[in-house]
Design a protein around this motif. Structure first.
Motif, PDB file in Angstrom:
ATOM      1  N   SER A   1      -7.144  11.367  -5.697  1.00  0.00           N
ATOM      2  CA  SER A   1      -6.080  10.689  -4.950  1.00  0.00           C
ATOM      3  C   SER A   1      -5.794   9.358  -5.627  1.00  0.00           C
ATOM      4  O   SER A   1      -6.706   8.727  -6.171  1.00  0.00           O
ATOM      5  N   ILE A   2      -4.529   8.930  -5.559  1.00  0.00           N
ATOM      6  CA  ILE A   2      -4.128   7.672  -6.195  1.00  0.00           C
ATOM      7  C   ILE A   2      -3.435   6.791  -5.172  1.00  0.00           C
ATOM      8  O   ILE A   2      -2.549   7.257  -4.441  1.00  0.00           O
ATOM      9  N   VAL A   3      -3.861   5.537  -5.102  1.00  0.00           N
ATOM     10  CA  VAL A   3      -3.203   4.545  -4.256  1.00  0.00           C
ATOM     11  C   VAL A   3      -2.683   3.436  -5.162  1.00  0.00           C
ATOM     12  O   VAL A   3      -3.438   2.852  -5.945  1.00  0.00           O
ATOM     13  N   ILE A   4      -1.372   3.153  -5.074  1.00  0.00           N
ATOM     14  CA  ILE A   4      -0.722   2.139  -5.908  1.00  0.00           C
ATOM     15  C   ILE A   4      -0.404   0.928  -5.035  1.00  0.00           C
ATOM     16  O   ILE A   4       0.265   1.064  -3.993  1.00  0.00           O
ATOM     17  N   ILE A   5      -0.904  -0.233  -5.449  1.00  0.00           N
ATOM     18  CA  ILE A   5      -0.748  -1.440  -4.636  1.00  0.00           C
ATOM     19  C   ILE A   5      -0.046  -2.523  -5.457  1.00  0.00           C
ATOM     20  O   ILE A   5      -0.630  -3.049  -6.414  1.00  0.00           O
ATOM     21  N   PRO A   6       1.198  -2.877  -5.128  1.00  0.00           N
ATOM     22  CA  PRO A   6       1.883  -3.975  -5.825  1.00  0.00           C
ATOM     23  C   PRO A   6       1.093  -5.281  -5.694  1.00  0.00           C
ATOM     24  O   PRO A   6       0.480  -5.556  -4.652  1.00  0.00           O
ATOM     25  N   ASP A   7       1.121  -6.076  -6.753  1.00  0.00           N
ATOM     26  CA  ASP A   7       0.283  -7.278  -6.823  1.00  0.00           C
ATOM     27  C   ASP A   7       0.509  -8.234  -5.655  1.00  0.00           C
ATOM     28  O   ASP A   7      -0.443  -8.837  -5.142  1.00  0.00           O
ATOM     29  N   ASP A   8       1.760  -8.424  -5.223  1.00  0.00           N
ATOM     30  CA  ASP A   8       2.013  -9.404  -4.167  1.00  0.00           C
ATOM     31  C   ASP A   8       1.463  -8.944  -2.818  1.00  0.00           C
ATOM     32  O   ASP A   8       1.117  -9.772  -1.969  1.00  0.00           O
ATOM     33  N   LEU A   9       1.333  -7.620  -2.613  1.00  0.00           N
ATOM     34  CA  LEU A   9       0.793  -7.127  -1.352  1.00  0.00           C
ATOM     35  C   LEU A   9      -0.724  -7.264  -1.292  1.00  0.00           C
ATOM     36  O   LEU A   9      -1.294  -7.495  -0.218  1.00  0.00           O
ATOM     37  N   ALA A  10      -1.376  -7.139  -2.418  1.00  0.00           N
ATOM     38  CA  ALA A  10      -2.836  -7.248  -2.448  1.00  0.00           C
ATOM     39  C   ALA A  10      -3.304  -8.649  -2.071  1.00  0.00           C
ATOM     40  O   ALA A  10      -4.442  -8.831  -1.628  1.00  0.00           O
ATOM     41  N   ASP A  11      -2.447  -9.660  -2.230  1.00  0.00           N
ATOM     42  CA  ASP A  11      -2.833 -11.047  -1.951  1.00  0.00           C
ATOM     43  C   ASP A  11      -2.616 -11.438  -0.495  1.00  0.00           C
ATOM     44  O   ASP A  11      -2.995 -12.538  -0.092  1.00  0.00           O
ATOM     45  N   GLN A  12      -1.994 -10.578   0.289  1.00  0.00           N
ATOM     46  CA  GLN A  12      -1.671 -10.958   1.666  1.00  0.00           C
ATOM     47  C   GLN A  12      -2.847 -10.714   2.608  1.00  0.00           C
ATOM     48  O   GLN A  12      -3.655  -9.813   2.403  1.00  0.00           O
ATOM     49  N   GLU A  13      -2.919 -11.534   3.662  1.00  0.00           N
ATOM     50  CA  GLU A  13      -3.945 -11.367   4.691  1.00  0.00           C
ATOM     51  C   GLU A  13      -3.337 -10.641   5.875  1.00  0.00           C
ATOM     52  O   GLU A  13      -2.217 -10.943   6.314  1.00  0.00           O
ATOM     53  N   ILE A  14      -4.047  -9.647   6.403  1.00  0.00           N
ATOM     54  CA  ILE A  14      -3.553  -8.858   7.539  1.00  0.00           C
ATOM     55  C   ILE A  14      -4.612  -8.807   8.622  1.00  0.00           C
ATOM     56  O   ILE A  14      -5.801  -9.067   8.385  1.00  0.00           O
ATOM     57  N   ASN A  15      -4.219  -8.472   9.829  1.00  0.00           N
ATOM     58  CA  ASN A  15      -5.144  -8.172  10.907  1.00  0.00           C
ATOM     59  C   ASN A  15      -5.528  -6.702  10.805  1.00  0.00           C
ATOM     60  O   ASN A  15      -4.668  -5.820  10.770  1.00  0.00           O
ATOM     61  N   TYR A  16      -6.813  -6.449  10.758  1.00  0.00           N
ATOM     62  CA  TYR A  16      -7.268  -5.069  10.549  1.00  0.00           C
ATOM     63  C   TYR A  16      -8.483  -4.790  11.411  1.00  0.00           C
ATOM     64  O   TYR A  16      -9.447  -5.554  11.437  1.00  0.00           O
ATOM     65  N   ARG A  17      -8.424  -3.706  12.147  1.00  0.00           N
ATOM     66  CA  ARG A  17      -9.576  -3.254  12.934  1.00  0.00           C
ATOM     67  C   ARG A  17     -10.098  -1.970  12.298  1.00  0.00           C
ATOM     68  O   ARG A  17      -9.380  -0.961  12.241  1.00  0.00           O
ATOM     69  N   PRO A  18     -11.349  -1.988  11.814  1.00  0.00           N
ATOM     70  CA  PRO A  18     -11.888  -0.782  11.164  1.00  0.00           C
ATOM     71  C   PRO A  18     -11.859   0.420  12.095  1.00  0.00           C
ATOM     72  O   PRO A  18     -12.055   0.301  13.305  1.00  0.00           O
ATOM     73  N   VAL A  19     -11.586   1.579  11.521  1.00  0.00           N
ATOM     74  CA  VAL A  19     -11.571   2.833  12.263  1.00  0.00           C
ATOM     75  C   VAL A  19     -12.912   3.518  12.075  1.00  0.00           C
ATOM     76  O   VAL A  19     -13.460   3.552  10.967  1.00  0.00           O
ATOM     77  N   ASP A  20     -13.455   4.051  13.156  1.00  0.00           N
ATOM     78  CA  ASP A  20     -14.735   4.744  13.060  1.00  0.00           C
ATOM     79  C   ASP A  20     -14.633   5.912  12.086  1.00  0.00           C
ATOM     80  O   ASP A  20     -13.630   6.634  12.048  1.00  0.00           O
ATOM     81  N   LYS A  21     -15.709   6.092  11.330  1.00  0.00           N
ATOM     82  CA  LYS A  21     -15.755   7.241  10.421  1.00  0.00           C
ATOM     83  C   LYS A  21     -15.980   8.505  11.235  1.00  0.00           C
ATOM     84  O   LYS A  21     -16.747   8.535  12.180  1.00  0.00           O
ATOM     85  N   ARG A  22     -15.325   9.571  10.827  1.00  0.00           N
ATOM     86  CA  ARG A  22     -15.512  10.857  11.486  1.00  0.00           C
ATOM     87  C   ARG A  22     -15.784  11.918  10.420  1.00  0.00           C
ATOM     88  O   ARG A  22     -15.128  11.946   9.387  1.00  0.00           O
TER      89      ARG A  22
END
Length: 549
Positions: free
Chosen positions: A124-145
């Motif tokens: 699988s490939i995930v492409i992340i533009p440079d300006d998005l990688a520098d941003q801070e977001i609110n994130y709640r981890p999802v339980d592993k299943r």
């Protein structure tokens, strides 16, 4: 990189010198452990360098994740420096690839990529533009299943049909692939109970003990003579855990049973007499339970076992030929004297693969990884890096040709940097021998296949590794003794053993003219003379059946 730095207690980042090595090592890690391997690269040329490893993972059905950067979103499609359509680049992988357009998508996209990689056993490939990688977001981890399904079992009618086909066959054969990785004990019990000779694909060689007297080796050009002959003479092939692409070249008269737990793999390569959608271990157990007592060993198995012994005699002769110079067989035989029971092998692509699979020890839980269907050169050294990180307490040995090693030699520095005491063996003959043999077969020369080498042992020394060089049996013995001393002293430097071998090609076992009833005495004798394959040392399997069994 700051993100990985912040997570260094949870995520080990390995700095390699070339992105191709990162991707190949990630693929190798996936093959060895079954867990997803991860590689990352920067935009443009960094992304394109990942392709070899990604295609290797795709073709060997291995879960892998590649995280790739892209130019900032405001620069995409503007002909900016290194601006390229990475979505188009990865589209041909036919697996999951996604380019995020909002920083809040990153966690969910990465999670989905990992789930799809496991579900499809592919990259699988995930492409992340440079300006998005520098941003801070609110994130709640999802339980592993984890979703674990029931092993697929065959029906009673399918078991009955398989047994009937086995009962009717005079020369039945078991042919297994990497899909038996979780069914090794059940496979041995099945072959023993039904008294079947066993052959395998190349990737499955390490899954079967070389001491198992039913096992004849791999089939094909990188296989063995008894395996080739057994397939040619079989009247029933039970094919389990593989959709072997060369099955289309099985003899026309042979009947086939195919057992696989992926419905898309059934019937792809050969029109089988019976197709069974089942897990290998489960179906082997069902067949074993349906046969209360072991069958009597037949003439076919006995002849195959004799042919296996004769093949070993041929290989021993190749070892003994090394007097003033080295044969490849002599190098592998010497290497076996320093192999631990739990060794992990990383095999490169070329004739080194042929010699290794025919002779390396797989008798005490040794493991092996190779670039099976994509066949990318440079795999060996990269796999050695992955194997040593995954199994730090186990001996790791790579075997490469000089062509493959030269493509990735820069990442010997990675082994040095991380103090990975890998033994890297180079079989040096100054050319692309595997391709040379292909060209010889169609009457062509070796133009463009020869090259000059560096002193690889000297290069290793200059990189901070240990460099050993051998050109004859005496020097080989001394080099192996020095390696033992380094291991005993817990020296953490990688070792490069450069073995200069005679310029002889391995016996091609993809098509062998040995059966006089099929080809005639004159044609068989001409073939044996050309291949230096003496009938006294190795009589044909057909002759063994006709004269002794």
């Amino acid at each position: 990189m700051d993100g990985f730095s912040a997570e260094r207690q949870l995520v080990d980042y390995v700095q390699v010198r070339h992105e191709e090595v990162a991707a190949v090592a990630a693929a190798a890690a996936g093959k060895l452990t079954g867990k997803i391997g991860v590689a990352m690269a920067s935009v443009g040329p960094g992304a394109t360098h990942l392709l070899n490893g990604l295609y290797d993972a795709k073709m060997d059905h291995t879960p892998m994740l590649a995280i790739v950067s892209q130019v900032p979103t405001t620069m995409m499609g503007t002909h900016y420096l290194q601006d390229m359509d990475e979505n188009e680049l990865f589209a041909s992988l036919d697996t999951f690839h996604a380019q995020v357009s909002d920083a809040r998508q990153i966690p969910g996209t990465v999670r989905e990529a990992i789930e799809k990689a496991y579900a499809t056993q592919s990259p699988s490939i995930v492409i992340i533009p440079d300006d998005l990688a520098d941003q801070e977001i609110n994130y709640r981890p999802v339980d592993k299943r984890q979703h674990v399904g029931q092993p697929l079992a065959g029906t009673n009618d399918e078991v009955t049909q398989t047994r009937a086909l086995l009962e009717a066959a005079k020369r039945p054969l078991l042919f297994v692939g990497a899909g038996i990785a979780q069914a090794q004990e059940e496979m041995v019990a099945f072959a023993t109970r039904y008294q079947l000779p066993v052959v395998s694909t190349a990737p499955a060689v390490s899954l079967i003990s070389s001491d198992f007297d039913h096992y004849l080796g791999a089939v094909g050009r990188i296989g063995t003579a008894p395996a080739y002959e057994a397939v040619q003479l079989a009247d029933l092939i039970v094919m389990v855990g593989t959709q072997y692409p060369f099955a289309r070249f099985f003899p026309e008269q042979v009947k086939t049973i195919q057992v696989n737990n992926h419905i898309a793999d059934l019937g792809n390569q050969v029109a089988a007499e019976q197709l069974v959608l089942a897990d290998a271990a489960t179906y082997f157990k069902q067949l074993n339970e349906s046969q209360p007592s072991p069958k009597q060993a037949g003439a076919f198995l006995a002849a195959c076992q004799t042919a296996k012994q004769n093949w070993q005699g041929y290989l021993n002769q190749r070892v003994e030929r090394a007097t003033d110079s080295l044969t490849a067989e002599a190098v592998i035989a010497g290497l076996n004297t320093v192999i631990d029971p739990g060794a992990v092998y990383g095999l490169d692509v070329g004739n080194n693969t042929v010699w290794s699979l025919r002779q390396l020890r797989f008798d005490q839980h040794q493991r092996m990884t190779m670039s099976a269907w994509f066949g990318t050169m440079g795999y060996g050294l990269a796999a050695g890096i992955a194997a040593k990180f995954e199994y730090p307490e186990r001996q790791v040995v790579t075997v490469s040709g000089d062509g493959g090693f030269a493509m990735v030699v820069q990442d010997l520095l990675t082994q040095v940097q991380y103090r990975l005491p890998v033994l890297n063996v180079i079989l040096e003959n100054g050319g692309y021998g595997f391709i040379q043999q292909e060209k010889q077969a169609v009457g062509e020369g070796d133009y463009g296949l020869r090259f000059n080498n560096a002193n690889w042992a000297g290069v290793a020394q200059n990189m901070g590794a240990v460099g050993l060089r051998a050109t004859n049996p005496t020097e080989l013995a001394a080099a192996l003794a020095q390696y033992r001393t380094l291991v005993a002293a817990n020296d953490l430097r990688p070792v490069v053993l450069e073995a200069v071998i005679s310029d002889e090609l391995p016996l091609d076992t993809s098509r062998m003219i040995l059966d006089t009833s099929r080809y005639g005495q004159a044609e068989v004798q001409q073939y044996r003379d050309n291949q230096q394959f003496d009938a006294t040392t190795y009589p044909s399997l057909a002759d063994l059946l006709a004269n002794n069994f």
